[in-house]
Design an enzyme around this catalytic site. Structure first.
Site, PDB file in Angstrom:
ATOM      1  N   ASP A 182       5.868  -1.603 -14.380  1.00 57.81           N
ATOM      2  CA  ASP A 182       6.057  -2.973 -13.874  1.00 57.81           C
ATOM      3  C   ASP A 182       6.185  -3.950 -15.048  1.00 57.81           C
ATOM      4  OD1 ASP A 182       4.894  -2.956 -10.652  1.00 57.81           O
ATOM      5  OD2 ASP A 182       4.287  -1.321 -11.955  1.00 57.81           O
TER       6      ASP A 182
ATOM      7  N   ASP B  39      12.023  -8.296  -9.259  1.00 59.09           N
ATOM      8  CA  ASP B  39      10.853  -7.483  -8.920  1.00 59.09           C
ATOM      9  C   ASP B  39      10.980  -6.243  -9.790  1.00 59.09           C
ATOM     10  OD1 ASP B  39       8.742  -6.094  -7.873  1.00 59.09           O
ATOM     11  OD2 ASP B  39       9.190  -6.606  -5.784  1.00 59.09           O
TER      12      ASP B  39
ATOM     13  N   THR C 187       5.402  -0.479  -5.783  1.00 58.32           N
ATOM     14  CA  THR C 187       4.602   0.178  -6.835  1.00 58.32           C
ATOM     15  C   THR C 187       3.742   1.307  -6.246  1.00 58.32           C
ATOM     16  OG1 THR C 187       4.574  -1.912  -8.022  1.00 58.32           O
ATOM     17  CG2 THR C 187       3.026  -0.268  -8.772  1.00 58.32           C
TER      18      THR C 187
ATOM     19  N   SER D  22       9.316   0.211  -0.446  1.00 55.74           N
ATOM     20  CA  SER D  22      10.203  -0.660  -1.254  1.00 55.74           C
ATOM     21  C   SER D  22      11.503  -1.088  -0.585  1.00 55.74           C
ATOM     22  CB  SER D  22      10.545   0.022  -2.590  1.00 55.74           C
ATOM     23  OG  SER D  22      11.593   0.951  -2.415  1.00 55.74           O
TER      24      SER D  22
ATOM     25  N   LYS E 122       9.930  -6.012   9.720  1.00 61.06           N
ATOM     26  CA  LYS E 122       8.634  -6.196   9.056  1.00 61.06           C
ATOM     27  C   LYS E 122       7.921  -7.402   9.630  1.00 61.06           C
ATOM     28  CE  LYS E 122       6.270  -6.992   4.651  1.00 61.06           C
ATOM     29  NZ  LYS E 122       6.350  -7.238   3.205  1.00 61.06           N
TER      30      LYS E 122
HETATM   31  N1  PPS Z   1      -0.480  -7.893   2.847  1.00 65.80           N
HETATM   32  C1  PPS Z   1       0.824  -7.755   2.645  1.00 65.80           C
HETATM   33  N2  PPS Z   1       1.682  -7.875   3.667  1.00 65.80           N
HETATM   34  C2  PPS Z   1       2.985  -7.716   3.488  1.00 65.80           C
HETATM   35  N3  PPS Z   1       3.558  -7.410   2.303  1.00 65.80           N
HETATM   36  C3  PPS Z   1       2.765  -7.282   1.243  1.00 65.80           C
HETATM   37  C4  PPS Z   1       1.373  -7.441   1.351  1.00 65.80           C
HETATM   38  N4  PPS Z   1       0.837  -7.247   0.141  1.00 65.80           N
HETATM   39  C5  PPS Z   1       1.860  -6.989  -0.702  1.00 65.80           C
HETATM   40  N5  PPS Z   1       3.032  -7.025  -0.033  1.00 65.80           N
HETATM   41  C6  PPS Z   1       4.375  -6.865  -0.581  1.00 65.80           C
HETATM   42  O1  PPS Z   1       4.993  -5.715  -0.055  1.00 65.80           O
HETATM   43  C7  PPS Z   1       5.736  -5.089  -1.105  1.00 65.80           C
HETATM   44  C8  PPS Z   1       5.848  -3.624  -0.829  1.00 65.80           C
HETATM   45  O2  PPS Z   1       6.537  -3.493   0.363  1.00 65.80           O
HETATM   46  P1  PPS Z   1       6.836  -2.073   0.930  1.00 65.80           P
HETATM   47  O3  PPS Z   1       7.871  -2.233   1.961  1.00 65.80           O
HETATM   48  O4  PPS Z   1       7.108  -1.119  -0.200  1.00 65.80           O
HETATM   49  O5  PPS Z   1       5.453  -1.681   1.599  1.00 65.80           O
HETATM   50  S1  PPS Z   1       4.830  -0.249   1.837  1.00 65.80           S
HETATM   51  O6  PPS Z   1       4.101   0.157   0.650  1.00 65.80           O
HETATM   52  O7  PPS Z   1       5.933   0.672   2.200  1.00 65.80           O
HETATM   53  O8  PPS Z   1       3.923  -0.428   2.977  1.00 65.80           O
HETATM   54  C9  PPS Z   1       4.953  -5.353  -2.345  1.00 65.80           C
HETATM   55  O9  PPS Z   1       5.848  -5.345  -3.445  1.00 65.80           O
HETATM   56  P2  PPS Z   1       5.406  -4.680  -4.852  1.00 65.80           P
HETATM   57  O10 PPS Z   1       4.124  -5.366  -5.263  1.00 65.80           O
HETATM   58  O11 PPS Z   1       6.557  -5.060  -5.734  1.00 65.80           O
HETATM   59  O12 PPS Z   1       5.246  -3.215  -4.664  1.00 65.80           O
HETATM   60  C10 PPS Z   1       4.320  -6.703  -2.074  1.00 65.80           C
HETATM   61  O13 PPS Z   1       5.017  -7.774  -2.646  1.00 65.80           O
HETATM   62 MG    MG Z   2       7.860  -6.065  -4.412  1.00 62.28          MG
HETATM   63 MG    MG Z   3       6.734  -5.294  -7.750  1.00 60.18          MG
HETATM   64 MG    MG Z   4       3.196  -5.664  -6.889  1.00 64.03          MG
END
Ligand code: PPS
Ligand code: MG
Ligand code: MG
Ligand code: MG
Length: 373
Positions: free
Chosen positions: A45, A137, A142, A281, A298
């Site tokens: 990251d 991003d 992650t 992601s 979502k």
């Molecule tokens: N509480 C909550 N609710 C909704 N979304 C959130 C929440 N917390 C984090 N995030 C954001 O979601 C990003 C990851 O989304 P994903 O679609 O990969 O989610 S998942 O891991 O498949 O469930 C993730 O992006 P990255 O941090 O870049 O991985 C976050 O920005």
């Molecule tokens: Mg993200």
């Molecule tokens: Mg990220």
């Molecule tokens: Mg993140």
């Protein structure tokens, strides 16, 4: 666009190396850190944010280039971040030395820790309605990344509040979805199973689109851009399926990030019959754009504010590939109000076409009041 694609290609190489190392049995569990909200962050990251920032500044000869990005340098700059910073420095220099392979310039000397902290810190724009800024991003998903699964590197350019270009690097999303099985076996066995079609197999892809062209493109992820002819890019298009019976929807993996119960209800009410595809992601956006699935939904918990870097690149790629993406009220996502998608109505719905989109937006209205959201 060309610079953005080259930069994302280079960044994906860094990610693949870090992910491969992370998944080795002897890998130190200390390489994954927790942020204040307990979400994970890794060398990749920070490393990607540093190289994208450094390369964009170098390409455009602009020290003051405006970038909105997810990470900051606080942990790396802290007194107990020294070892971690050292790993980031090594990953960044290991990648930047190969920049010429992507048609980009390497730094004259290896970057020092303070150059890297500065590059990360430079990404501190806050967006807004006027002017031009990049949105990054560095690693989206992650959690998927640390689990050896899907993740994306997402870079977009916003002009006067509109996303004008988007690039999505998907290092574990092969050019053809049938190759995913091969990829999963690769990870399970970590051995040299032979590729399905020698020479033509690529572990990942990069998708990109420019607003207003009505076209979106995909090219294989490469490790030597010199070998990549731009004619290797092929146009992608959304699915033509509009019958809910044959449509597939995708959504986040974690139930903390979206309500799986609510989307299951919606799916049932519009007549979707297939099991949802849960993927980490913005690879979900890539999957819609190239027609692997028809729908993305979502619904984050009340109070959660979506950030622009989680959506910008994917939104323009879906739209130019022929898809529709709005909030649950049918309004476009608003990238003009800072780092958050302010004013987002309930959730996000992306579809391959207006028919499915209309049905789902209608179904949300019909079931919202009786939901617990
Ligand atoms: N509480 C909550 N609710 C909704 N979304 C959130 C929440 N917390 C984090 N995030 C954001 O979601 C990003 C990851 O989304 P994903 O679609 O990969 O989610 S998942 O891991 O498949 O469930 C993730 O992006 P990255 O941090 O870049 O991985 C976050 O920005
Ligand atoms: Mg993200
Ligand atoms: Mg990220
Ligand atoms: Mg993140």
């Amino acid at each position: 666009m060309e610079v953005a694609v080259r930069v994302v290609q280079a960044a994906c190489t860094l990610c693949q190396r870090v992910q491969d190392a992370l998944l080795l049995p002897a890998s130190a569990s200390g390489s994954v850190h927790s942020k204040l909200d307990r979400s994970p962050v890794t060398v990749a990251d920070w490393g990607v944010q540093a190289i994208v920032s450094w390369l964009l500044s170098d390409c455009f000869q602009d020290e003051n280039i405006s970038i909105v990005a997810e990470e900051d340098d606080e942990t790396l700059s802290s007194s107990d971040g020294a070892a971690l910073l050292e790993s980031v420095v090594a990953a960044v220099n290991g990648c930047l030395i190969e920049a010429p392979k992507y048609g980009l310039r390497s730094p004259e000397k290896e970057l020092k820790a303070h150059d890297i902290l500065q590059a990360i810190r430079r990404c501190s724009s806050i967006g807004g309605p006027k002017g031009r800024f990049w949105v990054l991003d560095p690693v989206d998903g992650t959690l998927g990344f640390v689990r050896g699964d899907q993740y994306a590197v997402a870079l977009a350019l916003i002009e006067d509040g509109e996303v004008v270009l988007g690039v999505l690097g998907c290092p574990n999303y092969p050019m053809k979805k049938e190759w995913l099985n091969y990829h999963q076996r690769y990870y399970r066995l970590m051995s040299k199973v032979s590729p399905p079609t020698p020479g033509s197999w690529h572990r990942g892809c990069v998708m990109y689109a420019h607003r207003g062209c009505g076209q979106a493109w995909m090219q294989p992820l490469v490790h030597d851009f010199g070998k990549l002819d731009w004619r290797n890019s092929r146009e992608v298009r959304v699915s033509t399926v509009s019958d809910p019976l044959s449509a597939t929807f995708c959504e986040p993996v974690e139930k903390a990030n979206t309500s799986h119960t609510f989307t299951a209800g919606l799916a049932h009410s519009v007549g979707l019959r297939k099991q949802p595809l849960r993927v980490y992601s913005m690879v979900k956006y890539a999957a819609i754009a190239r027609g692997d699935v028809e729908i993305f939904m979502k619904f984050a918990r009340a109070g959660y504010k979506e950030k622009i870097w989680d959506h910008a690149a994917g939104v323009v790629i879906i739209q130019e590939a022929g898809g529709v993406i709005t909030d649950a009220g049918g309004r476009p996502l608003d990238f003009s109000r800072g780092v958050f998608l302010e004013g987002l109505d309930r959730g996000i719905i992306a579809c391959s076409g207006p028919l499915l989109h209309h049905r789902i937006v209608g179904a949300v209205d019909a079931s919202w009041n009786s939901s617990t959201l």
